[in-house]
Design an enzyme around this catalytic site. Sequence first.
Site, PDB file in Angstrom:
ATOM      1  N   HIS A 524       0.768  -1.334   0.029  1.00 49.59           N
ATOM      2  CA  HIS A 524      -0.062  -0.061   0.022  1.00 49.59           C
ATOM      3  C   HIS A 524       0.766   1.207  -0.003  1.00 49.59           C
ATOM      4  CE1 HIS A 524      -3.044  -2.837   2.407  1.00 49.59           C
ATOM      5  NE2 HIS A 524      -3.195  -2.654   0.968  1.00 49.59           N
ATOM      6  N   HIS A 568      -6.653  -0.078   3.256  1.00 48.55           N
ATOM      7  CA  HIS A 568      -5.959  -0.427   2.196  1.00 48.55           C
ATOM      8  C   HIS A 568      -6.429   0.826   1.351  1.00 48.55           C
ATOM      9  CE1 HIS A 568      -6.298  -4.838   3.218  1.00 48.55           C
ATOM     10  NE2 HIS A 568      -6.347  -4.216   4.441  1.00 48.55           N
TER      11      HIS A 568
HETATM   12  C1  LIG Z   1      -1.084  -7.881  -4.312  1.00 49.13           C
HETATM   13  C2  LIG Z   1      -1.857  -6.488  -3.862  1.00 49.13           C
HETATM   14  C3  LIG Z   1      -2.702  -6.526  -3.124  1.00 49.13           C
HETATM   15  C4  LIG Z   1      -3.520  -5.511  -2.666  1.00 49.13           C
HETATM   16  N1  LIG Z   1      -4.479  -5.490  -2.070  1.00 49.13           N
HETATM   17  C5  LIG Z   1      -5.528  -4.482  -1.896  1.00 49.13           C
HETATM   18  C6  LIG Z   1      -6.668  -4.383  -1.348  1.00 49.13           C
HETATM   19  O1  LIG Z   1      -7.077  -5.609  -0.711  1.00 49.13           O
HETATM   20  N2  LIG Z   1      -7.173  -3.429  -1.101  1.00 49.13           N
HETATM   21  C7  LIG Z   1      -6.889  -2.352  -1.476  1.00 49.13           C
HETATM   22  O2  LIG Z   1      -7.708  -1.227  -1.202  1.00 49.13           O
HETATM   23  N3  LIG Z   1      -5.711  -2.075  -1.783  1.00 49.13           N
HETATM   24  C8  LIG Z   1      -4.985  -3.093  -2.123  1.00 49.13           C
HETATM   25  N4  LIG Z   1      -3.593  -2.854  -2.658  1.00 49.13           N
HETATM   26  C9  LIG Z   1      -3.385  -1.605  -3.093  1.00 49.13           C
HETATM   27  C10 LIG Z   1      -3.817  -0.802  -4.235  1.00 49.13           C
HETATM   28  O3  LIG Z   1      -4.457  -1.791  -5.239  1.00 49.13           O
HETATM   29  C11 LIG Z   1      -3.290   0.207  -4.946  1.00 49.13           C
HETATM   30  O4  LIG Z   1      -2.789   1.293  -3.769  1.00 49.13           O
HETATM   31  C12 LIG Z   1      -3.777   0.976  -5.890  1.00 49.13           C
HETATM   32  O5  LIG Z   1      -4.414   0.372  -6.885  1.00 49.13           O
HETATM   33  C13 LIG Z   1      -2.838   1.956  -6.648  1.00 49.13           C
HETATM   34  O6  LIG Z   1      -3.339   2.734  -7.617  1.00 49.13           O
HETATM   35  P1  LIG Z   1      -2.668   3.925  -8.494  1.00 49.13           P
HETATM   36  O7  LIG Z   1      -3.529   4.383  -9.478  1.00 49.13           O
HETATM   37  O8  LIG Z   1      -1.884   4.741  -7.604  1.00 49.13           O
HETATM   38  O9  LIG Z   1      -1.285   2.890  -9.292  1.00 49.13           O
HETATM   39  P2  LIG Z   1      -1.508   1.594 -10.222  1.00 49.13           P
HETATM   40  O10 LIG Z   1      -2.948   1.131 -10.196  1.00 49.13           O
HETATM   41  O11 LIG Z   1      -0.638   0.736 -10.178  1.00 49.13           O
HETATM   42  O12 LIG Z   1      -1.415   2.302 -11.666  1.00 49.13           O
HETATM   43  C14 LIG Z   1      -0.206   2.738 -12.293  1.00 49.13           C
HETATM   44  C15 LIG Z   1      -0.239   2.286 -13.887  1.00 49.13           C
HETATM   45  O13 LIG Z   1       0.608   2.979 -14.251  1.00 49.13           O
HETATM   46  C16 LIG Z   1       1.418   2.187 -15.437  1.00 49.13           C
HETATM   47  N5  LIG Z   1       2.537   2.807 -15.546  1.00 49.13           N
HETATM   48  C17 LIG Z   1       3.742   2.868 -14.677  1.00 49.13           C
HETATM   49  N6  LIG Z   1       4.788   3.562 -15.407  1.00 49.13           N
HETATM   50  C18 LIG Z   1       4.209   3.570 -16.604  1.00 49.13           C
HETATM   51  C19 LIG Z   1       5.262   4.075 -17.657  1.00 49.13           C
HETATM   52  N7  LIG Z   1       6.338   4.439 -17.575  1.00 49.13           N
HETATM   53  N8  LIG Z   1       4.637   4.168 -19.027  1.00 49.13           N
HETATM   54  C20 LIG Z   1       3.210   3.579 -19.079  1.00 49.13           C
HETATM   55  N9  LIG Z   1       2.513   3.286 -18.070  1.00 49.13           N
HETATM   56  C21 LIG Z   1       3.216   3.130 -16.752  1.00 49.13           C
HETATM   57  C22 LIG Z   1       1.260   0.819 -14.598  1.00 49.13           C
HETATM   58  O14 LIG Z   1       1.566  -0.328 -15.411  1.00 49.13           O
HETATM   59  C23 LIG Z   1       0.094   0.844 -14.095  1.00 49.13           C
HETATM   60  O15 LIG Z   1      -1.097   0.296 -14.794  1.00 49.13           O
HETATM   61  C24 LIG Z   1      -2.805  -4.159  -3.386  1.00 49.13           C
HETATM   62  C25 LIG Z   1      -1.789  -4.167  -3.880  1.00 49.13           C
HETATM   63  C26 LIG Z   1      -1.114  -5.207  -4.331  1.00 49.13           C
HETATM   64  C27 LIG Z   1      -0.108  -5.034  -5.124  1.00 49.13           C
END
Ligand SMILES: Cc1cc2nc3c(=O)[nH]c(=O)nc-3n(C[C@H](O)[C@H](O)[C@H](O)COP(=O)(O)OP(=O)(O)OC[C@H]3O[C@@H](n4cnc5c(N)ncnc54)[C@H](O)[C@@H]3O)c2cc1C
Length: 589
Positions: A524, A568
């Site tokens: 997280h 989370h």
């Molecule tokens: C195994 C696991 C279990 C989890 N369990 C939970 C849970 O049960 N409940 C909960 O609330 N949260 C959970 N989380 C955390 C939660 O899912 C994340 O905090 C949240 O989804 C993050 O969102 P974000 O938009 O910040 O990043 P992300 O959803 O990671 O999005 C970032 C995106 O940018 C893309 N990207 C990165 N760099 C580049 C680049 N240079 N060029 C093009 N694209 C790029 C990536 O591929 C990705 O698709 C969990 C995480 C994991 C890994």
Amino acid sequence: MFLYLIVVAGLASLGLCATYGSIKDVPKLEWDFIIVGGGTAGSVLANRLTENPKFKVLVIEAGPTNENATASIIPGLGLTQLAMTRYDWNFTTVPQKGLNNRVVTLQRGHILGGTSSVNGMVYSRGASSDYDRFANVTGDPGWGWDALQQYIKKNEKFENPPDNHDIKGEFDPAVHSFTGKVPVTLPGFLNPAVDSATIQASKELGGDFAFNLDMNSGKPLGLAWEQNTAGHDGTRSSAATSYLDSQTRSRNNLHIVTDTRISRLLKTPGTKGLTIRTVEIPSPDSSDPVILTASKEVILSGGTIGTPHILLHSGIGDENDLKTLNVPTVLHNPSVGRNFSDHTVFVITFGIAPGSIDLGPWVNLLTDSALQANALDIWNKNRTGPYVQYTPTDHIAWTRLSKDSPTLAIGDPSSGPNAGHIELIFGANSGVYAAIMLFVAPASRGSVTIGSNNPFEDPLIDPAFYTAEFDLPAAREGVQKALNFSKAPVWQNVITGFVGPLANATTDAEVDDVIRNGSECGLHPVGTAAMSPKDASWGVVDPDLLVKHVSGLRIVDASIMPFIPSGHTQVPVYLIAERAADMIKNTWQ
Ligand SMILES: Cc1cc2nc3c(=O)[nH]c(=O)nc-3n(C[C@H](O)[C@H](O)[C@H](O)COP(=O)(O)OP(=O)(O)OC[C@H]3O[C@@H](n4cnc5c(N)ncnc54)[C@H](O)[C@@H]3O)c2cc1C
Ligand SMILES: *[C@@H]1O[C@H](CO)[C@@H](O)[C@H](O)[C@H]1NC(C)=O
Ligand SMILES: *[C@@H]1O[C@H](CO)[C@@H](O)[C@H](O)[C@H]1NC(C)=O
Ligand SMILES: *[C@@H]1O[C@H](CO)[C@@H](O)[C@H](O)[C@H]1NC(C)=O
Ligand SMILES: *[C@@H]1O[C@H](CO)[C@@H](O)[C@H](O)[C@H]1NC(C)=O
Ligand SMILES: *[C@@H]1O[C@H](CO)[C@@H](O)[C@H](O)[C@H]1NC(C)=O
Ligand SMILES: *[C@@H]1O[C@H](CO)[C@@H](O)[C@H](O)[C@H]1NC(C)=O
Ligand SMILES: *[C@@H]1O[C@H](CO)[C@@H](O)[C@H](O)[C@H]1NC(C)=O
Ligand SMILES: *[C@@H]1O[C@H](CO)[C@@H](O)[C@H](O)[C@H]1NC(C)=O
């Protein structure tokens, strides 16, 4: 050119070509917005911004599409079939002193929908004070719990669980939305004996484990039913399934390119001051990169690792660090990549006396391949059975260190008296009763840095787990809380005590060593592009999420959270992205 645009728009409106697998195939349009990262936040923005038919939006996602990713669609396959595959960035940390110098993995979604397509599916909002602290620290009341309720409404779509059991008394409908985008539900495949014993233990113990009808009311403390980002139809709800559904994808102002990674952001030529609305994409088949400029904004949604990684390679970071790597500094900002903050997870297991409780026919699902095949058959037949859940866990307790705990005398990193320090997720499998412990109030702060000027090299991730004085003793008290739970009268002839390394740990020092040996990333992480007040000397973005001292560049993802929530992180990310979409629409309409 005009005819070409009509053909492209026509195909897109049939839903045939708005998603491309290569940058070569993307039509050369003038983009109002370029969203970097089609992850959790990026998918929300793509949907909301293209509600305005005048905005042309391009989403650039490094990973493949989610559509055929069976392990992402079927909740029960997620735990074992997504990490270290093409849907994962495969990151590891630098050796962690606080974990006895172990290197641990840090899974991140590399797929449309991002980490929401691979996560553990717990729907948890945290405490109201987590958001009120965002509001306090940024000076923007719009980030507070009350102000964000409108975005909970737009995001959540509560549904009946797949098994249609009576859910009265398992949640509080008054604090849920039934009209948003992301299907959310209660556990849809229960283990009756284990569930009733867990609820009975809550009744017997009260205190830390007093029954809380709904952990998502803003006051999470106590033991509640788990809620999940899954639907009545037994499938995972991700940002991609819910915000990039086929209807949204067929909008002719939305274009998505997958399997395409940007390397850097560039100063936009012909602009005044420091304007950054240009992205660089190494070309798949020539040495010249593809350069794209958005007319309004580039929005960075690469996540807590991806976003600072891109910023640093673009010369936005600490000048001293960049100089030694021969990355020309574009903007000196020492906050980029700093204040990384993550939970830890540590699995506590208890033995169960054989025959003392009916664990049901599926208890060995995680290890028995015949059961797995059977579960898959049932799921394929009618979307029910054990695979409608990510894990066989149905309850969560959110607890605080006792008021007289000496650890609290060190200082309290939590956001307030209604926020948890320790989360315990309960469930039975493989003949043991498990309390999956997350330490959700860390004081430790780490970093994301780069080790070279090659944007395709992994960043250096240092969570600095258990380096702050508060953290390890707090986690140790968490283990004691789990032990306290196991002593409820209902477990008397059932739970036999710790199994695994905790069984032999008697002194605090031994328990600490077991925790250091067994802790993993809580997955997280936040804080590497933190928001701060407009005139602050620290932070990366202003409260409107525009990058400080830059025009044209906004950051919308988990990296902007200035403190780690006590829950989370997917719900906070959804709310941040929904609010950001409104801010962007208000700026440009
Ligand atoms: C195994 C696991 C279990 C989890 N369990 C939970 C849970 O049960 N409940 C909960 O609330 N949260 C959970 N989380 C955390 C939660 O899912 C994340 O905090 C949240 O989804 C993050 O969102 P974000 O938009 O910040 O990043 P992300 O959803 O990671 O999005 C970032 C995106 O940018 C893309 N990207 C990165 N760099 C580049 C680049 N240079 N060029 C093009 N694209 C790029 C990536 O591929 C990705 O698709 C969990 C995480 C994991 C890994
Ligand atoms: C997904 O699977 C379908 C059916 O097998 C196939 O037609 C389609 O090309 C696949 N899509 C992608 C993006 O792989
Ligand atoms: C992660 O590792 C798997 C297995 O080795 C590999 O197939 C995949 O391509 C890797 N992911 C990335 C983003 O490189
Ligand atoms: C926010 O600030 C107010 C006023 O200073 C204070 O009363 C409140 O406790 C703070 N809340 C949080 C969560 O920081
Ligand atoms: C880290 O965050 C704190 C606020 O919690 C802030 O005072 C400090 O300046 C930040 N550090 C950096 C390097 O940004
Ligand atoms: C789904 O299929 C399984 C296995 O055939 C069956 O036992 C179960 O009753 C079915 N459930 C529903 C709701 O149809
Ligand atoms: C465990 O329970 C005992 C007895 O109720 C209590 O005194 C103690 O504070 C509890 N431990 C923790 C860490 O909460
Ligand atoms: C605990 O100690 C006993 C006795 O020394 C030993 O047999 C057992 O393997 C140990 N268990 C663990 C999990 O280390
Ligand atoms: C922790 O791990 C180390 C290295 O494997 C091992 O030597 C040590 O005994 C472990 N500590 C405990 C208390 O299990």
